[in-house]
Scaffold this active site. Sequence first.
Site, PDB file in Angstrom:
ATOM      1  N   HIS A 252     -13.808   8.885 -33.386  1.00 49.34           N
ATOM      2  CA  HIS A 252     -13.403  10.083 -32.660  1.00 49.34           C
ATOM      3  C   HIS A 252     -13.334   9.704 -31.171  1.00 49.34           C
ATOM      4  O   HIS A 252     -14.058   8.821 -30.727  1.00 49.34           O
ATOM      5  CB  HIS A 252     -14.483  11.143 -32.897  1.00 49.34           C
ATOM      6  CG  HIS A 252     -14.163  12.510 -32.385  1.00 49.34           C
ATOM      7  ND1 HIS A 252     -14.293  12.850 -31.061  1.00 49.34           N
ATOM      8  CD2 HIS A 252     -13.744  13.628 -33.023  1.00 49.34           C
ATOM      9  CE1 HIS A 252     -13.963  14.127 -30.914  1.00 49.34           C
ATOM     10  NE2 HIS A 252     -13.620  14.621 -32.084  1.00 49.34           N
TER      11      HIS A 252
ATOM     12  N   ASP B   3     -22.387   7.771 -34.217  1.00 49.40           N
ATOM     13  CA  ASP B   3     -21.835   9.110 -34.057  1.00 49.40           C
ATOM     14  C   ASP B   3     -22.061   9.835 -35.379  1.00 49.40           C
ATOM     15  O   ASP B   3     -21.371   9.584 -36.362  1.00 49.40           O
ATOM     16  CB  ASP B   3     -20.335   9.014 -33.727  1.00 49.40           C
ATOM     17  CG  ASP B   3     -19.636  10.370 -33.780  1.00 49.40           C
ATOM     18  OD1 ASP B   3     -20.323  11.380 -34.058  1.00 49.40           O
ATOM     19  OD2 ASP B   3     -18.414  10.417 -33.563  1.00 49.40           O
TER      20      ASP B   3
ATOM     21  N   GLN C 246     -20.365  14.063 -38.321  1.00 46.75           N
ATOM     22  CA  GLN C 246     -20.029  14.447 -39.693  1.00 46.75           C
ATOM     23  C   GLN C 246     -21.153  14.047 -40.644  1.00 46.75           C
ATOM     24  O   GLN C 246     -21.252  14.584 -41.747  1.00 46.75           O
ATOM     25  CB  GLN C 246     -18.710  13.782 -40.132  1.00 46.75           C
ATOM     26  CG  GLN C 246     -17.517  14.085 -39.244  1.00 46.75           C
ATOM     27  CD  GLN C 246     -17.156  15.553 -39.204  1.00 46.75           C
ATOM     28  OE1 GLN C 246     -17.438  16.321 -40.144  1.00 46.75           O
ATOM     29  NE2 GLN C 246     -16.551  15.986 -38.119  1.00 46.75           N
TER      30      GLN C 246
ATOM     31  N   LYS D 237     -21.720  22.001 -36.057  1.00 47.98           N
ATOM     32  CA  LYS D 237     -21.180  21.590 -37.363  1.00 47.98           C
ATOM     33  C   LYS D 237     -22.258  21.698 -38.454  1.00 47.98           C
ATOM     34  O   LYS D 237     -21.986  21.474 -39.623  1.00 47.98           O
ATOM     35  CB  LYS D 237     -20.670  20.147 -37.288  1.00 47.98           C
ATOM     36  CG  LYS D 237     -19.483  19.956 -36.343  1.00 47.98           C
ATOM     37  CD  LYS D 237     -18.907  18.563 -36.498  1.00 47.98           C
ATOM     38  CE  LYS D 237     -18.252  18.016 -35.256  1.00 47.98           C
ATOM     39  NZ  LYS D 237     -16.993  18.635 -34.869  1.00 47.98           N
TER      40      LYS D 237
ATOM     41  N   CYS E 138      -8.526  14.230 -32.838  1.00 46.77           N
ATOM     42  CA  CYS E 138      -9.193  13.409 -31.815  1.00 46.77           C
ATOM     43  C   CYS E 138      -9.343  11.968 -32.276  1.00 46.77           C
ATOM     44  O   CYS E 138     -10.308  11.293 -31.893  1.00 46.77           O
ATOM     45  CB  CYS E 138     -10.560  13.993 -31.422  1.00 46.77           C
ATOM     46  SG  CYS E 138     -10.439  15.646 -30.776  1.00 46.77           S
TER      47      CYS E 138
END
Lengths: 154, 406
Positions: free
Chosen positions: B121, B198, B201, B224, B362
């Site tokens: 991303h 990261d 998710q 999220k 993104c």
Amino acid sequence: MNLKELYQEIILEHGKNPRNLRKTENFNKDAKGNNPLCGDNVHVYLKLNGQKIVEDISFEGSGCAISMASASIMTDLIKGKNEHEAKEIVEDFLGMIKENPELKSENLKEDEKTKLMCLSGVKQYPMRVKCATLSWHTLVSAFDNKREEIKTEN
Amino acid sequence: MNIDHIKKEFPIFDEKIQNNDLVYLDSANSSQKPKIVVDRINEFYTKQFSNVGRSVHYLAVAATNLYENTRTSMQRYINAKDKNEIVFTKGATEALNLVANTLGQNYLKEGDEVLITELEHHSNYVPWHFLRKSKNIKINFAEINEVGEVTLEEIEKKITPKTKIISITHLSNVTGAILPVKEITDMAHSKGIIVVVDGCQGAPHLKLDMQDLDCDFYAISCHKMYGPTGLGVLYGKKKWLEELPPYQGGGGMINEVKKDRITYGDLPNKYEAGTMATAQVIAFDQSIKFLESIGIENIMKHEAELIEYGQELLQKNNSVKLLGNPKNKGGVLSFILEGVHPHDIATILDEDGVAIRAGHHCCQILHDKLDIPASARASVGVYNTKEDLDQLNDSINNCKKIFNLK
């Protein structure tokens, strides 16, 4: 909301087979436009003669059916117009997409107005207005020889 | 809490969206909020509000305790060794900027290399790009394979003697590939390389255990995870958070301020300058409890079933081309429809109340690699059902009809 109004046959047809999707040889003005949110991009090329009449106009780029159809119809209508007339047509189109119920320009014939009005369905889809207007803003930028890239966010 | 009845915990599904029932397939972008989270924000502002960590009055002390309770819950949820390894930020983006900026200040020199992947991303690329500009570091990209995953072998192949940091996604927001973070970390640490993850998710969809994963940093996006917006969490190993400099200066992060010298506060205050997103942090405790009450194993099983079902459905639909087919896949279905631009798909689906994302998500590097300007993405959350995916498929068929596709 009406999808049929947005995706009229003429839009789908221009979207699928865009007119003037190429690069004008010996162009003397050009500008790039970009919609950073969705990645649509367009590059407009102009060939003006000594009387500032558009001898040729073309575009390269990629985008959704609305943006491709809008650029395609725009290039068809602008060819043969002079700079002043072309800019007046752009103003009229942007006014129609924003708020005006119809086109007022005296530089457009009735059948040209009818063709352009096919894009009026976009009004009901605020998120898609930028798709329809990107190539038009880029055209003005090409006339004005602005070097900075047009972004729909501005 | 039974996952089959989870939709009713989310007030938004009682709403009609343009006269339709909402089919929300955009959770990789942001998840909807359960009632207990919404109510907690209201309750805090209505009955308990005060700033935290500054005053000694009753409300301030109570609010500080509530704020710190969330830190403890988060420590438990991701099995961090120490409560002070949890830093609240304004989002995962700020968490990744914090890591890149502070490692850049103290750790990276000109010519050093940071290895990321083509799946990243923009928030796990642009902060490193700043260092490429300011410190003249180099950024290398581990490439995806034909099914849209990045393997341990590929990462290992791209390591050079100058690689100082590996910064990778846990779960791709486009192809859904789940990266072998534990194995990558083991390999990287054996070469003295720092690992940043990261986890935007990863955190809502995977079981997290920081002590087992052993990465040095892990960035989390709370909105999220069925939590409020404006809030992220940075997990960082204590030794790093102690060693690295502060990211932002201001109130709350200092120890002593004199005209000729300033000393900084201890963890976690050192990284929490200014008034934080107090209500969001306090309400996020309810998100963690919501996830715990269902159980992450149950969530993972439910979402795996949904993705398998959706994948089969879309594979059978001619004209639909799914992006990536990783062996280990999380909750996203990205696709293109031959002859229809993703924005047109999204507008047409929206007319049926089906909310998906269209664009490059993104991830422009990845879309360039796949040689497409944009894609459509349906992503699932705990509240989705197989009926939602049936509706997705029906609405895709409507797109095909409008565009005269077979």
